[in-house]
Motif scaffolding. Structure first.
Motif, PDB file in Angstrom:
ATOM      1  N   ARG A  83      41.984 -37.845  50.544  1.00 16.96           N
ATOM      2  CA  ARG A  83      42.502 -38.633  49.418  1.00 16.96           C
ATOM      3  C   ARG A  83      43.724 -39.442  49.834  1.00 16.96           C
ATOM      4  O   ARG A  83      43.864 -40.596  49.442  1.00 16.96           O
ATOM      5  CB  ARG A  83      42.866 -37.713  48.244  1.00 16.96           C
ATOM      6  CG  ARG A  83      41.738 -37.550  47.274  1.00 16.96           C
ATOM      7  CD  ARG A  83      42.183 -36.816  46.018  1.00 16.96           C
ATOM      8  NE  ARG A  83      41.393 -35.608  45.902  1.00 16.96           N
ATOM      9  CZ  ARG A  83      41.814 -34.380  46.171  1.00 16.96           C
ATOM     10  NH1 ARG A  83      43.052 -34.160  46.500  1.00 16.96           N
ATOM     11  NH2 ARG A  83      41.013 -33.357  46.067  1.00 16.96           N
ATOM     12  N   ALA A  84      44.594 -38.819  50.634  1.00 16.15           N
ATOM     13  CA  ALA A  84      45.788 -39.530  51.100  1.00 16.15           C
ATOM     14  C   ALA A  84      45.383 -40.717  51.962  1.00 16.15           C
ATOM     15  O   ALA A  84      45.958 -41.804  51.855  1.00 16.15           O
ATOM     16  CB  ALA A  84      46.695 -38.588  51.890  1.00 16.15           C
ATOM     17  N   ARG A  85      44.379 -40.516  52.820  1.00 14.29           N
ATOM     18  CA  ARG A  85      43.900 -41.610  53.668  1.00 14.29           C
ATOM     19  C   ARG A  85      43.288 -42.714  52.805  1.00 14.29           C
ATOM     20  O   ARG A  85      43.549 -43.897  53.014  1.00 14.29           O
ATOM     21  CB  ARG A  85      42.875 -41.064  54.676  1.00 14.29           C
ATOM     22  CG  ARG A  85      42.483 -42.042  55.731  1.00 14.29           C
ATOM     23  CD  ARG A  85      41.657 -41.429  56.883  1.00 14.29           C
ATOM     24  NE  ARG A  85      40.655 -40.465  56.476  1.00 14.29           N
ATOM     25  CZ  ARG A  85      40.716 -39.152  56.725  1.00 14.29           C
ATOM     26  NH1 ARG A  85      41.735 -38.646  57.374  1.00 14.29           N
ATOM     27  NH2 ARG A  85      39.742 -38.349  56.333  1.00 14.29           N
ATOM     28  N   GLU A  86      42.501 -42.314  51.800  1.00 16.81           N
ATOM     29  CA  GLU A  86      41.914 -43.306  50.895  1.00 16.81           C
ATOM     30  C   GLU A  86      43.011 -44.029  50.119  1.00 16.81           C
ATOM     31  O   GLU A  86      42.927 -45.242  49.903  1.00 16.81           O
ATOM     32  CB  GLU A  86      40.924 -42.629  49.949  1.00 16.81           C
ATOM     33  CG  GLU A  86      39.654 -42.180  50.642  1.00 16.81           C
ATOM     34  CD  GLU A  86      38.781 -41.293  49.773  1.00 16.81           C
ATOM     35  OE1 GLU A  86      39.186 -40.959  48.635  1.00 16.81           O
ATOM     36  OE2 GLU A  86      37.691 -40.928  50.236  1.00 16.81           O
ATOM     37  N   ASP A  87      44.043 -43.277  49.708  1.00 12.73           N
ATOM     38  CA  ASP A  87      45.169 -43.901  49.021  1.00 12.73           C
ATOM     39  C   ASP A  87      45.873 -44.880  49.949  1.00 12.73           C
ATOM     40  O   ASP A  87      46.292 -45.957  49.520  1.00 12.73           O
ATOM     41  CB  ASP A  87      46.163 -42.842  48.537  1.00 12.73           C
ATOM     42  CG  ASP A  87      45.624 -41.998  47.385  1.00 12.73           C
ATOM     43  OD1 ASP A  87      44.603 -42.404  46.794  1.00 12.73           O
ATOM     44  OD2 ASP A  87      46.223 -40.953  47.087  1.00 12.73           O
ATOM     45  N   SER A  88      45.986 -44.518  51.219  1.00 13.60           N
ATOM     46  CA  SER A  88      46.622 -45.406  52.196  1.00 13.60           C
ATOM     47  C   SER A  88      45.801 -46.674  52.378  1.00 13.60           C
ATOM     48  O   SER A  88      46.349 -47.774  52.459  1.00 13.60           O
ATOM     49  CB  SER A  88      46.790 -44.702  53.538  1.00 13.60           C
ATOM     50  OG  SER A  88      47.670 -43.619  53.418  1.00 13.60           O
ATOM     51  N   VAL A  89      44.484 -46.515  52.444  1.00 13.49           N
ATOM     52  CA  VAL A  89      43.610 -47.682  52.587  1.00 13.49           C
ATOM     53  C   VAL A  89      43.767 -48.596  51.374  1.00 13.49           C
ATOM     54  O   VAL A  89      43.893 -49.820  51.513  1.00 13.49           O
ATOM     55  CB  VAL A  89      42.136 -47.239  52.767  1.00 13.49           C
ATOM     56  CG1 VAL A  89      41.195 -48.407  52.641  1.00 13.49           C
ATOM     57  CG2 VAL A  89      41.959 -46.549  54.118  1.00 13.49           C
ATOM     58  N   ALA A  90      43.784 -48.012  50.191  1.00 11.38           N
ATOM     59  CA  ALA A  90      43.954 -48.807  48.970  1.00 11.38           C
ATOM     60  C   ALA A  90      45.324 -49.481  48.964  1.00 11.38           C
ATOM     61  O   ALA A  90      45.452 -50.645  48.563  1.00 11.38           O
ATOM     62  CB  ALA A  90      43.798 -47.921  47.732  1.00 11.38           C
ATOM     63  N   LYS A  91      46.350 -48.768  49.437  1.00 13.17           N
ATOM     64  CA  LYS A  91      47.699 -49.336  49.489  1.00 13.17           C
ATOM     65  C   LYS A  91      47.747 -50.506  50.460  1.00 13.17           C
ATOM     66  O   LYS A  91      48.363 -51.535  50.175  1.00 13.17           O
ATOM     67  CB  LYS A  91      48.699 -48.255  49.902  1.00 13.17           C
ATOM     68  CG  LYS A  91      50.135 -48.704  49.857  1.00 13.17           C
ATOM     69  CD  LYS A  91      51.078 -47.558  50.176  1.00 13.17           C
ATOM     70  CE  LYS A  91      52.524 -47.983  50.091  1.00 13.17           C
ATOM     71  NZ  LYS A  91      53.434 -46.865  50.376  1.00 13.17           N
ATOM     72  N   VAL A  92      47.082 -50.363  51.611  1.00  8.88           N
ATOM     73  CA  VAL A  92      47.042 -51.458  52.588  1.00  8.88           C
ATOM     74  C   VAL A  92      46.362 -52.683  51.978  1.00  8.88           C
ATOM     75  O   VAL A  92      46.851 -53.808  52.125  1.00  8.88           O
ATOM     76  CB  VAL A  92      46.319 -51.002  53.884  1.00  8.88           C
ATOM     77  CG1 VAL A  92      45.969 -52.191  54.759  1.00  8.88           C
ATOM     78  CG2 VAL A  92      47.179 -50.015  54.648  1.00  8.88           C
ATOM     79  N   LYS A  93      45.264 -52.454  51.273  1.00  7.42           N
ATOM     80  CA  LYS A  93      44.568 -53.583  50.627  1.00  7.42           C
ATOM     81  C   LYS A  93      45.472 -54.253  49.599  1.00  7.42           C
ATOM     82  O   LYS A  93      45.565 -55.480  49.540  1.00  7.42           O
ATOM     83  CB  LYS A  93      43.280 -53.103  49.962  1.00  7.42           C
ATOM     84  CG  LYS A  93      42.180 -52.792  50.942  1.00  7.42           C
ATOM     85  CD  LYS A  93      40.928 -52.340  50.233  1.00  7.42           C
ATOM     86  CE  LYS A  93      39.843 -51.983  51.233  1.00  7.42           C
ATOM     87  NZ  LYS A  93      38.623 -51.502  50.592  1.00  7.42           N
ATOM     88  N   ARG A  94      46.145 -53.433  48.771  1.00  4.61           N
ATOM     89  CA  ARG A  94      47.037 -53.980  47.743  1.00  4.61           C
ATOM     90  C   ARG A  94      48.183 -54.762  48.376  1.00  4.61           C
ATOM     91  O   ARG A  94      48.507 -55.878  47.950  1.00  4.61           O
ATOM     92  CB  ARG A  94      47.595 -52.842  46.877  1.00  4.61           C
ATOM     93  CG  ARG A  94      48.513 -53.302  45.753  1.00  4.61           C
ATOM     94  CD  ARG A  94      49.036 -52.141  44.921  1.00  4.61           C
ATOM     95  NE  ARG A  94      49.656 -51.082  45.680  1.00  4.61           N
ATOM     96  CZ  ARG A  94      50.915 -51.112  46.144  1.00  4.61           C
ATOM     97  NH1 ARG A  94      51.668 -52.167  45.927  1.00  4.61           N
ATOM     98  NH2 ARG A  94      51.410 -50.097  46.813  1.00  4.61           N
ATOM     99  N   LEU A  95      48.785 -54.201  49.427  1.00  5.63           N
ATOM    100  CA  LEU A  95      49.891 -54.883  50.095  1.00  5.63           C
ATOM    101  C   LEU A  95      49.426 -56.153  50.804  1.00  5.63           C
ATOM    102  O   LEU A  95      50.166 -57.135  50.866  1.00  5.63           O
ATOM    103  CB  LEU A  95      50.584 -53.936  51.080  1.00  5.63           C
ATOM    104  CG  LEU A  95      51.355 -52.783  50.429  1.00  5.63           C
ATOM    105  CD1 LEU A  95      51.868 -51.822  51.492  1.00  5.63           C
ATOM    106  CD2 LEU A  95      52.490 -53.292  49.568  1.00  5.63           C
ATOM    107  N   THR A  96      48.215 -56.137  51.324  1.00  6.55           N
ATOM    108  CA  THR A  96      47.665 -57.335  51.956  1.00  6.55           C
ATOM    109  C   THR A  96      47.513 -58.453  50.929  1.00  6.55           C
ATOM    110  O   THR A  96      47.869 -59.607  51.196  1.00  6.55           O
ATOM    111  CB  THR A  96      46.303 -57.022  52.608  1.00  6.55           C
ATOM    112  OG1 THR A  96      46.489 -55.996  53.584  1.00  6.55           O
ATOM    113  CG2 THR A  96      45.701 -58.249  53.265  1.00  6.55           C
TER     114      THR A  96
END
Length: 139
Positions: A83-96
């Motif tokens: 979940r943390a990794r998925e949250d990180s992926v979502a955060k990277v997309k949002r920040l991008t």
């Protein structure tokens, strides 16, 4: 259905095995293994599975729960990392997306500054044509 010749301990053991393999017949699929659930799966009252009557079976159930409880903790930890990794992926997309929007706004601001500088230079040239700059005084 319990067989007439099957003992209570055999029914409890069968229920325990079904719960361990994740194939219960009475309880819902995925029900956790516990003393109460073994008794319920054996279609008896949970108080029927007593330590005084079935000490070896109770120890087996408790040992299995303890061992698999640790495995469950590992599984929960893995799920948390996933979940943390998925949250990180979502955060990277949002920040991008935020970065791209900020770059777009910056490019628009640069274009507007250039347009304003050009307009200012054009207006200054027209002003200079209408009002020539003052000539220096001669002595």
């Amino acid at each position: 259905m319990p067989s007439e010749t099957e003992t209570a301990e055999q029914r409890f053991r069968s229920a325990f095995e079904r719960l361990k393999t994740g194939k219960p017949q009475v309880l819902a699929h995925g029900t956790s293994v516990s003393q109460n659930n073994v008794a319920k799966e054996a279609r008896t009252d949970p108080t029927a599975l007593r330590k005084a009557r079935y000490p070896a079976l109770i120890r087996e159930i408790q040992a299995w729960v303890e061992i698999n409880g640790q495995q469950r903790e590992v599984k929960v930890e893995r799920q948390a990392r996933r979940r943390a990794r998925e949250d990180s992926v979502a955060k990277v997309k949002r920040l991008t997306v935020e970065r791209d929007n900020a770059q777009s706004q910056l490019a628009s601001a640069h274009r507007k500054v250039l347009e304003l500088l050009l307009t200012n230079a054009t207006l200054q040239a027209k002003l200079d044509e209408l009002l020539p700059p003052p000539t220096p005084l001669r002595k």
